[in-house]
Design a protein around this motif. Structure first.
Motif, short mmCIF file in Angstrom:
data_model
loop_
_atom_site.label_atom_id
_atom_site.label_comp_id
_atom_site.label_asym_id
_atom_site.label_seq_id
_atom_site.Cartn_x
_atom_site.Cartn_y
_atom_site.Cartn_z
N UNK A 64 -42.59 -41.30 -50.05
CA UNK A 64 -42.49 -42.40 -49.50
C UNK A 64 -42.12 -42.11 -48.17
N UNK A 65 -42.54 -42.85 -47.06
CA UNK A 65 -42.37 -42.53 -45.88
C UNK A 65 -40.81 -42.64 -45.41
N UNK A 66 -40.37 -41.60 -44.66
CA UNK A 66 -39.09 -41.65 -44.24
C UNK A 66 -37.95 -40.84 -45.25
N UNK A 67 -38.71 -40.35 -46.36
CA UNK A 67 -37.86 -39.63 -47.29
C UNK A 67 -37.80 -38.07 -46.81
N UNK A 68 -37.06 -37.88 -45.72
CA UNK A 68 -36.91 -36.45 -45.27
C UNK A 68 -35.79 -35.80 -46.08
N UNK A 69 -36.40 -34.50 -46.34
CA UNK A 69 -35.09 -33.59 -47.11
C UNK A 69 -35.45 -32.31 -46.58
N UNK A 70 -34.28 -31.45 -46.43
CA UNK A 70 -34.53 -30.04 -46.17
C UNK A 70 -34.88 -29.16 -47.45
N UNK A 71 -34.53 -29.78 -48.58
CA UNK A 71 -34.48 -28.98 -49.80
C UNK A 71 -34.59 -29.60 -51.25
N UNK A 72 -35.47 -29.21 -51.82
CA UNK A 72 -35.81 -29.81 -53.23
C UNK A 72 -35.49 -28.95 -54.40
N UNK A 73 -34.62 -29.43 -55.16
CA UNK A 73 -34.29 -28.53 -56.24
C UNK A 73 -34.85 -29.31 -57.45
N UNK A 74 -35.81 -28.47 -58.25
CA UNK A 74 -36.51 -29.25 -59.40
C UNK A 74 -36.25 -28.47 -60.74
N UNK A 75 -36.11 -29.02 -61.73
CA UNK A 75 -36.03 -28.57 -63.09
C UNK A 75 -37.28 -28.78 -63.51
N UNK A 76 -37.69 -27.89 -64.57
CA UNK A 76 -39.16 -27.59 -65.15
C UNK A 76 -39.48 -28.97 -66.20
N UNK B 257 -32.52 -32.94 -52.29
CA UNK B 257 -32.97 -33.96 -53.28
C UNK B 257 -32.98 -33.08 -54.58
N UNK B 258 -32.28 -33.82 -55.70
CA UNK B 258 -32.39 -32.83 -56.98
C UNK B 258 -33.18 -33.64 -58.06
N UNK B 259 -33.82 -32.85 -58.75
CA UNK B 259 -34.64 -33.32 -59.89
C UNK B 259 -34.07 -32.79 -61.15
N UNK B 260 -33.12 -33.50 -61.95
CA UNK B 260 -32.57 -33.02 -63.11
C UNK B 260 -32.35 -34.12 -64.01
N UNK C 91 -48.27 -33.20 -49.61
CA UNK C 91 -47.47 -33.63 -48.61
C UNK C 91 -47.92 -33.21 -47.21
N UNK C 92 -47.90 -33.98 -46.23
CA UNK C 92 -48.15 -33.24 -44.78
C UNK C 92 -46.64 -32.50 -44.42
N UNK C 93 -45.50 -32.93 -44.68
CA UNK C 93 -44.61 -32.17 -44.35
C UNK C 93 -43.91 -31.14 -45.42
N UNK C 94 -43.59 -30.02 -44.75
CA UNK C 94 -43.36 -28.83 -45.76
C UNK C 94 -41.77 -28.98 -46.04
N UNK C 95 -41.73 -28.81 -47.40
CA UNK C 95 -40.20 -28.75 -47.61
C UNK C 95 -39.84 -27.45 -48.34
N UNK C 96 -38.50 -27.06 -48.26
CA UNK C 96 -38.13 -25.90 -49.08
C UNK C 96 -37.97 -26.54 -50.62
N UNK C 97 -38.53 -25.72 -51.36
CA UNK C 97 -38.50 -26.08 -52.83
C UNK C 97 -38.20 -25.21 -53.78
#
Length: 133
Positions: A47-59, A7-10, A76-82
């Motif tokens: 949101x429930x069901x939004x499983x991702x392995x990696x999140x890339x975030x811009x500031x 998931x990319x936040x840019x 979040x309960x689930x740990x993501x690579x961020x």
């Protein structure tokens, strides 16, 4: 090698599309969603069901900030690579992002190759927490 759901936040569409193209061409990445602002990112990621392995975030985002996304992901309960990918990867920003739970911080201007290597290692099954790259 399994695809890394990402998931990319840019907020910059040119950078976002270039990043997606590079990642999908060079490593087994599947971009499952994007956001231009903090609120959209936080809503999708929490949101429930939004499983991702990696999140890339811009500031710096259209509205809000990547720091707010990092704060929300801490709860979040689930740990993501961020990872953070920013033009403003100063020592202070790097420290703050790591404090807020980012695994790595990459500078857009000169660390794209390192991001690609990092993503390849994640896709190969290595953990992104700790001393990769």
């Amino acid at each position: 090698m399994p695809q890394l759901k990402t998931y990319i936040v840019e907020d910059n569409p040119v950078i976002r599309e270039s990043l997606i193209a590079a990642l999908e061409e060079l490593v087994p990445v599947e971009v499952v969603g994007t956001a231009e602002d903090e609120l959209t990112a936080v809503q999708w990621l929490t949101q429930p069901g939004s499983h991702v392995d990696l999140v890339i975030v811009d500031i710096f985002l259209k509205r809000g900030s990547g720091l707010g996304v990092l704060r929300a992901m801490n709860g979040l309960a689930e740990r993501h690579n961020v990872v953070v990918l920013s033009n403003y990867a100063t020592q202070d920003i790097r420290r703050k992002c790591l404090e807020l739970g980012a695994d790595k911080v990459f500078d857009k201007s000169n660390e794209i190759d390192a991001l690609i290597v990092y993503c390849g290692r994640l896709a190969a099954g290595e953990t992104g927490h700790g001393a990769l790259v």
